[in-house]
Design an enzyme around this catalytic site. Structure first.
Site, PDB file in Angstrom:
ATOM      1  N   ASP A 134       1.302 -67.376 -53.133  1.00 38.08           N
ATOM      2  CA  ASP A 134       1.225 -66.805 -54.560  1.00 38.08           C
ATOM      3  C   ASP A 134       2.010 -65.669 -54.617  1.00 38.08           C
ATOM      4  OD1 ASP A 134      -0.826 -68.403 -55.416  1.00 38.08           O
ATOM      5  OD2 ASP A 134      -2.460 -67.506 -54.667  1.00 38.08           O
ATOM      6  N   HIS A 189      29.415 -63.226 -43.246  1.00 31.63           N
ATOM      7  CA  HIS A 189      27.900 -62.984 -44.250  1.00 31.63           C
ATOM      8  C   HIS A 189      27.022 -62.904 -43.185  1.00 31.63           C
ATOM      9  CE1 HIS A 189      29.925 -65.074 -47.961  1.00 31.63           C
ATOM     10  NE2 HIS A 189      30.197 -63.626 -47.808  1.00 31.63           N
ATOM     11  N   ASP A 207      27.789 -53.029 -44.509  1.00 32.69           N
ATOM     12  CA  ASP A 207      28.147 -53.550 -45.953  1.00 32.69           C
ATOM     13  C   ASP A 207      26.892 -53.419 -46.420  1.00 32.69           C
ATOM     14  OD1 ASP A 207      28.874 -54.646 -48.403  1.00 32.69           O
ATOM     15  OD2 ASP A 207      29.960 -56.310 -47.321  1.00 32.69           O
ATOM     16  N   ASP A 264      29.111 -51.352 -54.123  1.00 31.73           N
ATOM     17  CA  ASP A 264      29.399 -52.186 -52.821  1.00 31.73           C
ATOM     18  C   ASP A 264      30.317 -51.698 -51.815  1.00 31.73           C
ATOM     19  OD1 ASP A 264      29.767 -54.315 -51.541  1.00 31.73           O
ATOM     20  OD2 ASP A 264      31.283 -55.477 -52.739  1.00 31.73           O
ATOM     21  N   HIS A 313      39.335 -63.155 -45.995  1.00 31.31           N
ATOM     22  CA  HIS A 313      39.163 -63.013 -47.527  1.00 31.31           C
ATOM     23  C   HIS A 313      40.011 -62.237 -48.323  1.00 31.31           C
ATOM     24  CE1 HIS A 313      37.831 -58.820 -46.657  1.00 31.31           C
ATOM     25  NE2 HIS A 313      37.441 -59.404 -45.496  1.00 31.31           N
ATOM     26  N   HIS A 335      36.982 -57.788 -55.522  1.00 26.44           N
ATOM     27  CA  HIS A 335      36.474 -58.532 -56.671  1.00 26.44           C
ATOM     28  C   HIS A 335      36.127 -57.486 -57.749  1.00 26.44           C
ATOM     29  CE1 HIS A 335      32.722 -57.308 -54.700  1.00 26.44           C
ATOM     30  NE2 HIS A 335      33.119 -57.383 -53.731  1.00 26.44           N
ATOM     31  N   HIS A 388      29.689 -59.462 -57.245  1.00 29.89           N
ATOM     32  CA  HIS A 388      30.704 -60.150 -57.642  1.00 29.89           C
ATOM     33  C   HIS A 388      30.412 -60.360 -59.250  1.00 29.89           C
ATOM     34  CE1 HIS A 388      31.243 -61.791 -53.381  1.00 29.89           C
ATOM     35  NE2 HIS A 388      31.244 -60.516 -53.302  1.00 29.89           N
ATOM     36  N   GLU A 401      38.684 -53.957 -50.232  1.00 27.73           N
ATOM     37  CA  GLU A 401      37.991 -54.150 -49.038  1.00 27.73           C
ATOM     38  C   GLU A 401      38.860 -55.075 -47.972  1.00 27.73           C
ATOM     39  OE1 GLU A 401      34.541 -56.932 -49.483  1.00 27.73           O
ATOM     40  OE2 GLU A 401      34.835 -56.685 -51.616  1.00 27.73           O
ATOM     41  N   TYR A 426      39.220 -59.555 -38.693  1.00 26.97           N
ATOM     42  CA  TYR A 426      38.197 -59.978 -37.608  1.00 26.97           C
ATOM     43  C   TYR A 426      38.812 -60.829 -36.457  1.00 26.97           C
ATOM     44  CZ  TYR A 426      36.491 -58.706 -42.338  1.00 26.97           C
ATOM     45  OH  TYR A 426      36.111 -58.146 -43.508  1.00 26.97           O
ATOM     46  N   ARG A 477      35.864 -53.565 -41.485  1.00 30.72           N
ATOM     47  CA  ARG A 477      36.343 -53.695 -42.941  1.00 30.72           C
ATOM     48  C   ARG A 477      36.011 -52.425 -43.484  1.00 30.72           C
ATOM     49  NH1 ARG A 477      33.431 -57.831 -44.188  1.00 30.72           N
ATOM     50  NH2 ARG A 477      31.731 -57.167 -44.923  1.00 30.72           N
ATOM     51  N   GLU A 506      35.360 -50.763 -47.413  1.00 31.69           N
ATOM     52  CA  GLU A 506      35.348 -51.069 -48.745  1.00 31.69           C
ATOM     53  C   GLU A 506      34.837 -49.889 -49.668  1.00 31.69           C
ATOM     54  OE1 GLU A 506      32.293 -53.850 -49.366  1.00 31.69           O
ATOM     55  OE2 GLU A 506      33.182 -54.537 -51.312  1.00 31.69           O
TER      56      GLU A 506
HETATM   57  N1  GLY Z   1      29.076 -57.332 -50.125  1.00 35.76           N
HETATM   58  C1  GLY Z   1      29.681 -58.262 -50.541  1.00 35.76           C
HETATM   59  C2  GLY Z   1      31.138 -57.984 -50.652  1.00 35.76           C
HETATM   60  O1  GLY Z   1      31.787 -57.345 -50.275  1.00 35.76           O
HETATM   61  O2  GLY Z   1      31.770 -58.656 -51.253  1.00 35.76           O
HETATM   62 MN    MN Z   2      32.842 -56.421 -52.078  1.00 33.95          MN
HETATM   63 MN    MN Z   3      30.536 -55.464 -49.502  1.00 35.65          MN
END
Ligand code: GLY
Ligand code: MN
Ligand code: MN
Length: 421
Positions: A39, A235, A252, A263, A343, A347, A354, A378, A382, A400, A402
Site C-alpha cells: 500500500d 551509475h 555526485d 547537479d 561520457h 547536458h 537531463h 562535468e 575513470y 569527475r 561537475e
Molecule cells: N547526476 C547525473 C549526471 O551527472 O548526469
Molecule cells: Mn550531470
Molecule cells: Mn551529476
C-alpha cells in the site's frame, strides 16, 4: 512549493501556441501516482512539461491547447474534489482550484477528457501527443484511437515544442535554480567536512540528503557516493562500502528545489591527502573542467566546442602521462580517450536533471550557446581497476568534477562555485 507566477504560465502557453501550426492541438498528461510496494506509494513528482505549462501539482490531470485560425484555447482536466479521498490522501484542488492555480479558465474533470476530445478535436490536422509514455498506457491507446477516428493523421511528440521553450530559462526560473544549486553546494561541503576513514558511503549520502530535506528540497536523482574504485562505475548507487585510507571519494549529488534540479560532482581524498597519481589525474580533470567553463563564456560558442575543449585537455594530459599512445590527433580522431573518458562533457539542466533541449540546430549543427541556457560541465576520468595495461598507481581511480553553468549575455556564470574543489 512556491506557485509559478501566473504571468509566466500565460507567457509560456502563448509561446507554445506560437510554435504550433494553425488547426493543431497539443495534449500533455500529468504524472501518475505510482505504487512502490503493497500500500506504499512513491512520492509524487509531477511531469515536468505539464508542470511548466500549468503549475498544477496533482496526478490524473491533463492540459490541452487548441489553435485554430480564429483563436487559441487552453483547457485543464483534473480530479474531482472528494471529501472521502481527501481525508486519506490530502487536498484536491478540483476544477475551480485548478483554474486559479493555472490561470486556465476552462477546467473540467479528468473523466471528461475523452468526451471533450471527441467534441474538440474535429477539423484539426495535427496533434502533439506523447502516446508512448508508460503513464496512462490504456488511456493513451484510447486517445490515439480517437485521434484516428477524427482523421488527424499528423501526430508528433510534444518533446520538440517543449524543448524549444524549456531550453531558455526565465529570470524566475533562474531564481529557483540558484536556490537549488546553493543548497546542493552546501550539502557537498558538509559531506567533505564530515568525511573520514572508516565511515560508510551511506553515512555521507544520509548527510547530504538530510540537508536537502532540511532545506525543503528532494534529491533530483539518487545520490552517487562512490569511494575508491566504486567511482569507476558511472551509475554506482549502492552507497554501502566503507571509506578506506588513501582512496578518493566521488560524490555526485544534487537536489531539486521547486522542481528545478542542481547537479554537482566533487571528488576528493578521504584522508585529505592525494597520492601522486591521484593528484595528477585530479589536476588534469580540473584543468579540463576549468578550460571547458572558459569555452562556455565565449560568445556564440557551441555545446560541442565545450566538449571538444575538455577532450583536448584530457587527451593531452593522458598522452603526457603515457596513459595513451599515439599522436594527439590520433587520440582525438580515433577517440582513443574514450577508454578513460566515455561520457559527454555535459547536458542541459532544468526541471529535469537531463533536461529536454536539442543539442543540434535545424541544420544539424551543434547548438550555439545563448543567454538563458543552463548546462552542466562535468569531465571525468575513470581507470578500470583490472586494467593491466596501465601503471598500477592509476588503477581504480575515478574522478569527475561537475558544475552547473548558466549562459549569460556577457559570458557564463558558474552557479555551483560554492562547492569546494
Ligand atoms: N547526476 C547525473 C549526471 O551527472 O548526469
Ligand atoms: Mn550531470
Ligand atoms: Mn551529476
Amino acid at each position: 512549493m512556491p506557485e509559478i507566477p501566473l504571468n509566466n504560465l500565460k507567457a509560456r502557453r502563448e509561446k507554445l501556441a506560437n510554435l504550433m501550426p494553425v488547426n493543431s492541438a497539443a495534449l500533455i498528461l500529468s504524472a501518475q501516482q505510482t505504487h512502490r510496494n503493497s500500500d506504499v506509494e512513491h512520492k509524487f513528482r509531477q511531469n515536468s512539461s505539464f508542470w511548466y505549462l500549468t503549475g498544477f501539482n496533482e496526478p490524473e490531470s491533463a492540459f490541452l491547447i487548441i489553435k485554430t485560425e480564429k483563436e487559441t484555447l487552453n483547457y485543464i482536466f483534473v480530479r474531482p474534489k472528494e471529501k472521502e479521498k481527501e481525508i486519506w490522501t490530502g487536498y484536491r484542488s478540483g476544477p475551480a482550484g485548478a483554474s486559479q492555480i493555472s490561470g486556465i479558465e476552462k477546467s473540467f474533470l479528468f473523466s471528461e477528457l475523452k468526451p471533450q476530445l471527441e467534441k474538440l478535436l474535429g477539423g484539426l490536422q495535427h496533434i502533439y501527443f506523447d502516446f508512448g509514455s508508460e503513464n496512462y498506457a490504456t488511456l493513451g491507446i484510447e486517445i490515439l484511437e480517437l485521434i484516428r477516428q477524427k482523421r488527424i493523421y499528423q501526430i508528433t511528440s510534444t518533446q520538440n515544442l517543449l524543448a524549444e521553450l524549456r531550453l531558455f530559462k526565465e529570470n524566475w526560473e533562474v531564481e529557483q535554480i540558484k536556490i537549488a544549486t546553493q543548497i546542493a553546494a552546501k550539502a557537498h561541503n558538509l559531506a567533505r567536512q564530515a568525511c573520514q576513514v572508516d565511515l560508510y558511503e551511506y553515512y555521507l549520502e544520509g548527510l547530504i540528503e538530510g540537508f536537502f530535506r532540511q532545506n525543503n528540497c528532494n534529491w533530483a536523482y539518487p545520490s552517487i557516493v562512490a569511494a575508491g574504485q566504486n567511482a569507476t562505475i558511472l551509475h554506482y548507487v549502492e552507497n554501502n562500502s566503507i571509506l578506506k585510507d588513501k582512496d578518493l571519494i566521488l560524490i555526485d549529488a544534487g537536489c531539486e528545489y521547486n522542481y528545478y534540479a542542481a547537479d554537482i560532482t566533487r571528488t576528493f581524498p578521504i584522508n585529505g591527502k592525494f597520492t601522486i597519481a591521484q593528484k595528477e589525474i585530479y589536476d588534469l580533470v580540473l584543468k579540463a573542467e576549468l578550460e571547458a567553463i572558459e569555452e562556455s563564456k565565449i560568445k556564440n560558442t557551441t555545446f560541442e566546442k565545450v566538449h571538444e575543449k575538455a577532450v583536448l585537455v584530457l587527451s593531452t594530459g593522458l598522452k603526457d602521462l603515457k596513459l595513451l599512445d599515439g599522436s594527439l590527433d590520433e587520440i582525438i580522431e580515433e577517440k582513443k580517450y574514450r577508454k578513460f573518458y566515455m561520457h559527454r562533457t555535459g547536458h542541459w539542466l532544468g526541471l529535469d536533471v537531463h533536461d529536454i533541449g536539442s543539442y543540434l540546430d535545424k541544420d544539424g549543427k551543434s547548438t550555439v550557446l545563448k543567454a538563458g541556457m543552463l548546462m552542466t560541465i562535468e569531465p571525468g576520468l575513470y581507470f578500470d581497476p583490472q586494467d593491466e595495461s596501465i601503471n598500477e598507481a592509476f588503477r581504480g581511480i575515478g574522478i569527475r568534477i561537475e558544475d552547473d553553468i548558466l549562459i549569460t549575455e556577457i559570458g557564463s556564470q558558474n552557479l555551483t562555485e560554492l562547492a569546494i574543489k
